[in-house]
Design an enzyme around this catalytic site. Structure first.
Site, PDB file in Angstrom:
ATOM      1  N   GLU A  48       4.509 -10.485  14.667  1.00  0.00           N
ATOM      2  CA  GLU A  48       3.949 -11.023  15.907  1.00  0.00           C
ATOM      3  C   GLU A  48       4.356 -12.496  16.059  1.00  0.00           C
ATOM      4  O   GLU A  48       4.744 -12.945  17.135  1.00  0.00           O
ATOM      5  CB  GLU A  48       2.430 -10.878  15.865  1.00  0.00           C
ATOM      6  N   ARG A 108       0.819  -1.212   0.000  1.00  0.00           N
ATOM      7  CA  ARG A 108       0.000   0.000   0.000  1.00  0.00           C
ATOM      8  C   ARG A 108       0.851   1.260   0.000  1.00  0.00           C
ATOM      9  O   ARG A 108       0.403   2.312  -0.457  1.00  0.00           O
ATOM     10  CB  ARG A 108      -0.963  -0.031   1.185  1.00  0.00           C
TER      11      ARG A 108
END
Ligand code: PRP
Ligand code: HPA
Length: 172
Positions: A96, A59
């Protein structure tokens, strides 16, 4: 005015995982005036002239490319590993769960060129900090990073500021 742009960002609950409130910029991109305003504000917030705008896949490419004309700068692609055809340099960063890697062409910039780093969003800052390491390894003069959205509670912008980068975001 910021409220106008904020209203164009859609929040999708539980994407990509339960508990995550995903800030979706596709609705901003669909709005001609909102997208134009976003690019105009980012251009106005840019510190001094830059030679290149480094956009982070995927993006970040959209905003980096749209800034190229108003800033009279080229676009440098920072990609996920395995997508660039030429010789690359790489930086790993923690997710994560596990690790990811971003790369750029090793000859994409001439040392000393002034680079503005751009992405749609900064959360933990892991991606942007890896991009800063990569660009500095290549010899970039990097003073500023810009994002459309900052999620300040995740600390990424402050972590980037600790690397002596000015961080500017339109929305938080
Ligand atoms: C998102 C976003 C940033 C990054 C922010 O990209 O566009 O690049 O995560 O997170 P961080 O600050 O915690 O590193 P993502 O990896 O989802 O890739 P995409 O643009 O290809 O969807
Ligand atoms: N939206 C888009 N990208 C993201 C988000 C989000 O809320 N959090 C981390 N990357």
């Amino acid at each position: 005015m910021n409220d106008d742009l904020k209203a164009l960002i859609r929040t999708i609950p539980d994407f990509p995982k339960p508990g995550i409130q995903f800030r979706d910029i596709t609705t901003l991109l669909l709005d001609a005036g909102g997208f134009a305003q976003t690019i105009a504000r980012m251009a106005a917030a840019t510190l001094g002239p830059v030679d290149l705008i480094a956009g982070i896949e995927a993006r970040g490419f959209i905003f980096a490319a749209a800034l190229a004309a108003p800033l009279n700068a080229g676009v440098l692609l920072i990609r996920k590993d395995g997508k660039l055809p030429g010789a690359t340099i790489a930086e790993d960063y923690a997710l994560e769960y596990g690790e990811d890697r971003i790369v750029m062409h090793e000859d994409a910039l001439v040392p000393g060129q002034r680079v503005l780093l751009v992405d749609d969003l900064i959360a933990t800052g892991g991606t942007a900090r890896a991009a800063v390491r990569l660009l500095r390894k290549a010899g970039a003069e990097l003073r500023q990073a810009q994002f459309v959205i900052d999620l300040p509670e995740l600390g990424g912008a402050d972590a980037l500021r600790a690397e002596k980068i000015q961080v500017d975001s339109l929305l938080s």
